[in-house]
Design a protein around this motif. Sequence first.
Motif, PDB file in Angstrom:
ATOM      1  N   ASN A 148      34.301  32.960  42.146  1.00 54.11           N
ATOM      2  CA  ASN A 148      35.359  32.963  43.149  1.00 54.11           C
ATOM      3  C   ASN A 148      36.058  34.299  43.186  1.00 54.11           C
ATOM      4  OD1 ASN A 148      36.810  32.312  40.646  1.00 54.11           O
ATOM      5  ND2 ASN A 148      38.569  31.990  41.967  1.00 54.11           N
ATOM      6  N   ASN A 149      36.566  34.596  44.343  1.00 60.62           N
ATOM      7  CA  ASN A 149      37.357  35.796  44.586  1.00 60.62           C
ATOM      8  C   ASN A 149      38.606  35.323  45.311  1.00 60.62           C
ATOM      9  OD1 ASN A 149      38.365  38.305  45.043  1.00 60.62           O
ATOM     10  ND2 ASN A 149      36.793  38.944  46.499  1.00 60.62           N
ATOM     11  N   GLY A 150      39.637  35.026  44.548  1.00 64.89           N
ATOM     12  CA  GLY A 150      40.841  34.457  45.140  1.00 64.89           C
ATOM     13  C   GLY A 150      40.561  33.041  45.594  1.00 64.89           C
ATOM     14  N   ASP A 151      40.729  32.797  46.883  1.00 68.43           N
ATOM     15  CA  ASP A 151      40.495  31.454  47.411  1.00 68.43           C
ATOM     16  C   ASP A 151      39.126  31.314  48.077  1.00 68.43           C
ATOM     17  OD1 ASP A 151      40.934  32.944  49.668  1.00 68.43           O
ATOM     18  OD2 ASP A 151      42.521  31.680  50.467  1.00 68.43           O
ATOM     19  N   ALA A 152      38.254  32.308  47.893  1.00 69.33           N
ATOM     20  CA  ALA A 152      36.894  32.265  48.435  1.00 69.33           C
ATOM     21  C   ALA A 152      35.910  31.983  47.305  1.00 69.33           C
ATOM     22  CB  ALA A 152      36.555  33.587  49.113  1.00 69.33           C
ATOM     23  N   TYR A 153      35.178  30.893  47.417  1.00 69.89           N
ATOM     24  CA  TYR A 153      34.215  30.497  46.399  1.00 69.89           C
ATOM     25  C   TYR A 153      32.793  30.698  46.899  1.00 69.89           C
ATOM     26  CZ  TYR A 153      37.575  28.439  43.209  1.00 69.89           C
ATOM     27  OH  TYR A 153      38.580  28.258  42.301  1.00 69.89           O
ATOM     28  N   THR A 154      31.910  31.030  45.969  1.00 68.97           N
ATOM     29  CA  THR A 154      30.484  31.135  46.253  1.00 68.97           C
ATOM     30  C   THR A 154      29.746  30.257  45.260  1.00 68.97           C
ATOM     31  OG1 THR A 154      30.674  33.412  47.037  1.00 68.97           O
ATOM     32  CG2 THR A 154      28.484  32.679  46.363  1.00 68.97           C
ATOM     33  N   ILE A 155      28.817  29.452  45.787  1.00 70.00           N
ATOM     34  CA  ILE A 155      27.927  28.663  44.945  1.00 70.00           C
ATOM     35  C   ILE A 155      26.509  29.041  45.327  1.00 70.00           C
ATOM     36  CG2 ILE A 155      27.039  26.370  44.402  1.00 70.00           C
ATOM     37  CD1 ILE A 155      29.805  25.280  44.602  1.00 70.00           C
ATOM     38  N   ALA A 156      25.744  29.510  44.352  1.00 73.20           N
ATOM     39  CA  ALA A 156      24.337  29.835  44.559  1.00 73.20           C
ATOM     40  C   ALA A 156      23.502  28.702  43.968  1.00 73.20           C
ATOM     41  CB  ALA A 156      23.982  31.154  43.891  1.00 73.20           C
ATOM     42  N   ILE A 157      22.567  28.216  44.765  1.00 78.38           N
ATOM     43  CA  ILE A 157      21.714  27.105  44.346  1.00 78.38           C
ATOM     44  C   ILE A 157      20.310  27.632  44.068  1.00 78.38           C
ATOM     45  CG2 ILE A 157      20.801  24.842  44.952  1.00 78.38           C
ATOM     46  CD1 ILE A 157      22.988  24.689  47.123  1.00 78.38           C
ATOM     47  N   LEU A 212      34.107  28.439  51.390  1.00 82.06           N
ATOM     48  CA  LEU A 212      32.966  28.254  50.510  1.00 82.06           C
ATOM     49  C   LEU A 212      31.756  28.930  51.139  1.00 82.06           C
ATOM     50  CD1 LEU A 212      31.603  26.924  48.021  1.00 82.06           C
ATOM     51  CD2 LEU A 212      31.163  24.939  49.485  1.00 82.06           C
ATOM     52  N   LEU A 213      31.056  29.707  50.337  1.00 82.94           N
ATOM     53  CA  LEU A 213      29.792  30.317  50.721  1.00 82.94           C
ATOM     54  C   LEU A 213      28.713  29.684  49.846  1.00 82.94           C
ATOM     55  CD1 LEU A 213      28.338  32.652  52.304  1.00 82.94           C
ATOM     56  CD2 LEU A 213      28.606  33.972  50.213  1.00 82.94           C
ATOM     57  N   VAL A 214      27.719  29.065  50.472  1.00 84.32           N
ATOM     58  CA  VAL A 214      26.616  28.452  49.748  1.00 84.32           C
ATOM     59  C   VAL A 214      25.405  29.357  49.921  1.00 84.32           C
ATOM     60  CG1 VAL A 214      25.164  26.418  49.480  1.00 84.32           C
ATOM     61  CG2 VAL A 214      27.555  26.145  50.163  1.00 84.32           C
ATOM     62  N   ASP A 215      24.999  30.005  48.836  1.00 87.59           N
ATOM     63  CA  ASP A 215      23.874  30.937  48.849  1.00 87.59           C
ATOM     64  C   ASP A 215      22.599  30.172  48.512  1.00 87.59           C
ATOM     65  OD1 ASP A 215      21.982  32.905  48.454  1.00 87.59           O
ATOM     66  OD2 ASP A 215      23.303  34.192  47.275  1.00 87.59           O
ATOM     67  N   CYS A 216      21.690  30.122  49.483  1.00 85.89           N
ATOM     68  CA  CYS A 216      20.452  29.351  49.330  1.00 85.89           C
ATOM     69  C   CYS A 216      19.226  30.233  49.137  1.00 85.89           C
ATOM     70  CB  CYS A 216      20.263  28.454  50.552  1.00 85.89           C
ATOM     71  SG  CYS A 216      21.556  27.218  50.739  1.00 85.89           S
ATOM     72  N   ALA A 217      19.427  31.466  48.686  1.00 80.92           N
ATOM     73  CA  ALA A 217      18.306  32.404  48.528  1.00 80.92           C
ATOM     74  C   ALA A 217      17.221  31.851  47.615  1.00 80.92           C
ATOM     75  CB  ALA A 217      18.810  33.744  48.008  1.00 80.92           C
ATOM     76  N   LYS A 218      17.596  31.074  46.604  1.00 78.16           N
ATOM     77  CA  LYS A 218      16.625  30.549  45.644  1.00 78.16           C
ATOM     78  C   LYS A 218      16.477  29.038  45.733  1.00 78.16           C
ATOM     79  CE  LYS A 218      17.239  34.373  42.486  1.00 78.16           C
ATOM     80  NZ  LYS A 218      17.560  34.782  41.119  1.00 78.16           N
ATOM     81  N   LEU A 219      16.928  28.461  46.862  1.00 76.79           N
ATOM     82  CA  LEU A 219      16.761  27.030  47.086  1.00 76.79           C
ATOM     83  C   LEU A 219      15.343  26.786  47.568  1.00 76.79           C
ATOM     84  CD1 LEU A 219      18.027  24.185  47.248  1.00 76.79           C
ATOM     85  CD2 LEU A 219      18.684  24.729  49.608  1.00 76.79           C
ATOM     86  N   ASP A 220      14.587  25.982  46.805  1.00 78.02           N
ATOM     87  CA  ASP A 220      13.181  25.719  47.114  1.00 78.02           C
ATOM     88  C   ASP A 220      12.985  24.505  48.007  1.00 78.02           C
ATOM     89  OD1 ASP A 220      12.422  27.838  45.412  1.00 78.02           O
ATOM     90  OD2 ASP A 220      12.451  26.494  43.679  1.00 78.02           O
ATOM     91  N   TYR A 221      13.866  23.512  47.869  1.00 77.92           N
ATOM     92  CA  TYR A 221      13.662  22.236  48.549  1.00 77.92           C
ATOM     93  C   TYR A 221      15.003  21.546  48.713  1.00 77.92           C
ATOM     94  CZ  TYR A 221      12.357  17.335  49.150  1.00 77.92           C
ATOM     95  OH  TYR A 221      12.240  16.061  49.610  1.00 77.92           O
TER      96      TYR A 221
END
Length: 97
Positions: free
Chosen positions: A7-16, A41-50
């Motif tokens: 997180n950066n302040g009130d901005a969260y990132t979740i990488a899956i 919320l930022l959901v990073d799906c770069a490594k999401l396979d399925y």
Amino acid sequence: MTLSKSNNGDAYTIAIEGRLDTLTAPAFEKEITAITDGETLLVDCAKLDYISSAGLRALLSAHKKFAEKGGMTVTNIGENIADIFEVTGFSNILTIR
């Protein structure tokens, strides 16, 4: 599935990484529920396979939670995940970049 949260302040990132399915969606939802002070919320799906229907429901739940705040964005989706979002209509619901 592996989740990385920052997180950066009130901005969260979740990488899956891996699969977001019936077995792993509860862990994703638990991480989303734990974010009580976040506005975006930022959901990073770069490594999401399925992603299964359970994973889609988990994303929709996160989208609803953050729509009431600053919003949620899904990024770095691969072609297979993009196809699933398109077929299910999620590409019209989620903000995807």
